[in-house]
Design a protein around this motif. Structure first.
Motif, short mmCIF file in Angstrom:
data_model
loop_
_atom_site.label_atom_id
_atom_site.label_comp_id
_atom_site.label_asym_id
_atom_site.label_seq_id
_atom_site.Cartn_x
_atom_site.Cartn_y
_atom_site.Cartn_z
N LEU A 168 0.83 -1.20 0.00
CA LEU A 168 0.00 0.00 0.00
C LEU A 168 0.86 1.26 0.00
CD1 LEU A 168 -2.85 1.24 0.24
CD2 LEU A 168 -2.64 1.03 2.70
N ASN A 169 1.92 1.24 0.77
CA ASN A 169 2.79 2.42 0.87
C ASN A 169 3.52 2.74 -0.43
OD1 ASN A 169 2.16 3.01 3.53
ND2 ASN A 169 3.77 1.70 4.37
N THR A 170 3.68 1.76 -1.31
CA THR A 170 4.35 2.01 -2.58
C THR A 170 3.43 2.69 -3.59
OG1 THR A 170 3.77 -0.16 -3.49
CG2 THR A 170 5.84 0.00 -2.24
N HIS A 171 2.15 2.72 -3.32
CA HIS A 171 1.19 3.29 -4.28
C HIS A 171 0.54 4.59 -3.79
CE1 HIS A 171 1.30 -0.18 -7.00
NE2 HIS A 171 1.28 -0.96 -5.92
N ARG A 172 0.33 4.72 -2.52
CA ARG A 172 -0.37 5.92 -2.06
C ARG A 172 0.61 7.07 -1.86
NH1 ARG A 172 -2.14 4.24 4.13
NH2 ARG A 172 -0.04 3.93 4.98
N THR A 173 0.09 8.27 -1.97
CA THR A 173 0.92 9.46 -1.75
C THR A 173 0.55 10.20 -0.47
OG1 THR A 173 -0.59 10.86 -3.05
CG2 THR A 173 1.21 9.77 -4.24
N ALA A 174 -0.53 9.77 0.17
CA ALA A 174 -0.95 10.42 1.42
C ALA A 174 -1.81 9.46 2.22
CB ALA A 174 -1.73 11.71 1.14
N THR A 175 -1.78 9.63 3.52
CA THR A 175 -2.68 8.88 4.39
C THR A 175 -3.94 9.70 4.62
OG1 THR A 175 -1.78 9.84 6.43
CG2 THR A 175 -0.70 7.84 5.56
N VAL A 176 -4.95 9.08 5.19
CA VAL A 176 -6.18 9.81 5.49
C VAL A 176 -5.89 10.99 6.43
CG1 VAL A 176 -8.41 9.63 6.67
CG2 VAL A 176 -7.69 7.83 5.08
N GLU A 177 -5.02 10.75 7.40
CA GLU A 177 -4.67 11.81 8.35
C GLU A 177 -4.01 13.00 7.64
OE1 GLU A 177 -2.60 11.90 12.73
OE2 GLU A 177 -1.53 10.87 11.12
N GLU A 178 -3.22 12.72 6.62
CA GLU A 178 -2.49 13.79 5.92
C GLU A 178 -3.36 14.56 4.94
OE1 GLU A 178 1.87 11.52 6.00
OE2 GLU A 178 0.54 11.34 4.25
N LEU A 179 -4.58 14.09 4.67
CA LEU A 179 -5.46 14.81 3.75
C LEU A 179 -5.80 16.21 4.25
CD1 LEU A 179 -8.00 12.07 2.55
CD2 LEU A 179 -6.08 13.05 1.29
N SER A 180 -5.79 16.37 5.57
CA SER A 180 -6.13 17.69 6.13
C SER A 180 -5.08 18.73 5.76
CB SER A 180 -6.26 17.59 7.65
OG SER A 180 -5.04 17.16 8.23
N GLU A 181 -3.89 18.28 5.37
CA GLU A 181 -2.82 19.20 5.00
C GLU A 181 -2.81 19.52 3.51
OE1 GLU A 181 0.72 17.27 6.25
OE2 GLU A 181 0.06 17.06 8.35
N ALA A 182 -3.63 18.82 2.73
CA ALA A 182 -3.67 19.04 1.28
C ALA A 182 -4.34 20.37 0.96
CB ALA A 182 -4.42 17.90 0.60
N ARG A 183 -3.85 21.01 -0.11
CA ARG A 183 -4.43 22.28 -0.55
C ARG A 183 -5.44 22.05 -1.64
NH1 ARG A 183 1.19 24.94 -2.14
NH2 ARG A 183 1.23 22.87 -3.11
N PRO A 184 -6.39 22.97 -1.84
CA PRO A 184 -7.37 22.82 -2.91
C PRO A 184 -6.67 22.63 -4.25
CG PRO A 184 -8.00 24.61 -1.45
CD PRO A 184 -6.63 24.18 -1.02
N GLY A 185 -7.09 21.64 -5.00
CA GLY A 185 -6.48 21.38 -6.30
C GLY A 185 -5.39 20.33 -6.27
N ASP A 186 -4.88 20.00 -5.10
CA ASP A 186 -3.86 18.96 -4.99
C ASP A 186 -4.44 17.60 -5.38
OD1 ASP A 186 -2.04 20.77 -4.15
OD2 ASP A 186 -1.99 20.13 -2.05
N GLU A 187 -3.65 16.82 -6.08
CA GLU A 187 -4.07 15.47 -6.44
C GLU A 187 -3.29 14.47 -5.61
OE1 GLU A 187 -3.72 12.59 -10.30
OE2 GLU A 187 -4.67 14.55 -10.62
N VAL A 188 -3.99 13.66 -4.85
CA VAL A 188 -3.34 12.70 -3.97
C VAL A 188 -3.94 11.32 -4.20
CG1 VAL A 188 -2.81 14.41 -2.18
CG2 VAL A 188 -4.95 13.12 -2.08
N VAL A 189 -3.19 10.31 -3.82
CA VAL A 189 -3.65 8.93 -3.90
C VAL A 189 -3.68 8.37 -2.49
CG1 VAL A 189 -3.20 6.62 -4.78
CG2 VAL A 189 -2.66 8.60 -6.19
N VAL A 190 -4.85 7.93 -2.07
CA VAL A 190 -4.98 7.30 -0.76
C VAL A 190 -5.40 5.85 -0.97
CG1 VAL A 190 -5.57 9.44 0.45
CG2 VAL A 190 -7.38 8.01 -0.49
N GLY A 191 -5.18 5.05 0.01
CA GLY A 191 -5.57 3.65 -0.08
C GLY A 191 -5.79 3.09 1.30
N GLY A 192 -6.57 2.05 1.37
CA GLY A 192 -6.85 1.43 2.65
C GLY A 192 -7.82 0.29 2.49
N MET A 193 -8.56 0.02 3.53
CA MET A 193 -9.52 -1.07 3.54
C MET A 193 -10.93 -0.53 3.72
SD MET A 193 -9.61 -4.41 6.02
CE MET A 193 -10.52 -3.67 7.36
#
Length: 233
Positions: A168-193
């Protein structure tokens, strides 16, 4: 987990009503288990205080009042891992649960009969039979975790995602917790269960699905429109 504090599962031989501290660790309370009410918890704690730790499942059923702690509550205790400190694995204990309850009720009837004996004295308690467990292997780890989440609403002993965390860590660029730090327009990849899936049909007939994603750092609510028949949502 981040602070290195171990969280212990609920236990009929160690837990009280609420959370408690046990040698620097947090012990889950019995009241956190779905289906186990305050009356059942009080009966368990009272029996343990009066007679010491429970030796096995039959001993538990013989000493805890069945009127307060019924079969559904006992099954919830077993599924939550609250009886893992007792002999035998979880599948074996669930297999003899009805038999253990019958023995407990028989012991209770014997005690009641002894209290109203002809001479007014209390008859000696009948000896508690040792349980005979069938030769069943324990549930698979994933099944045990599913039981834990069903009974408690969350995972304590482990998390299924740990088995694939490295991938999972090789594919995602952010965790759910880190989404709060993302700026409008940022493209991130999250993953989980996916721990929650709730299909929904809107007023205009559109098929939708509400999803809950868990990645250990937190949970994320997702709304998915179902636009094609082959789309699993």
């Amino acid at each position: 987990r981040k602070r290195g504090i171990q969280v212990l599962p609920p236990s009929v031989n160690a837990s009280g009503n609420g959370f408690s501290i046990e040698e620097g660790r947090i012990r889950f309370g019995l009241n956190a288990i779905k289906g186990v009410g305050s009356a059942a918890v009080d009966a368990i704690v009272a029996a343990r205080t009066d007679g010491g730790p429970f030796a096995d499942l039959v001993d538990f059923c013989c000493r805890v009042e069945s009127a307060a702690c019924n079969r559904l509550a006992m099954e919830a205790l077993l599924k939550a891992g609250a009886m893992d400190s007792l002999p035998a694995n979880r599948k074996q204990k669930l297999a003899i649960l009805d038999q253990a309850i019958e023995l407990g009720q028989s012991a209770a009837r014997d005690r009641a009969a002894g209290q109203i004996s002809l001479f007014g004295d209390i008859a000696a308690s009948s000896p508690i039979m040792a349980p005979h467990y069938p030769g069943l292997p324990e549930y698979e780890p994933a099944q045990l975790l599913d039981m834990e989440r069903e009974a408690l609403g969350l995972y304590i002993s482990d998390h299924p995602i740990n088995a694939c965390l490295e991938t999972l860590n090789t594919h995602r660029t952010a965790t759910v917790e880190e989404l709060s730090e993302a700026r409008p327009g940022d493209e991130v990849v999250v993953g989980g269960m996916l721990v929650g899936v709730k299909p929904y049909t809107s007023k205009n007939g559109k098929l939708m699905c509400f999803l809950t994603l868990d990645d250990l750092s937190g949970t994320l609510e997702i709304t998915k429109n179902k636009t094609a028949t082959h789309d699993s949502g």
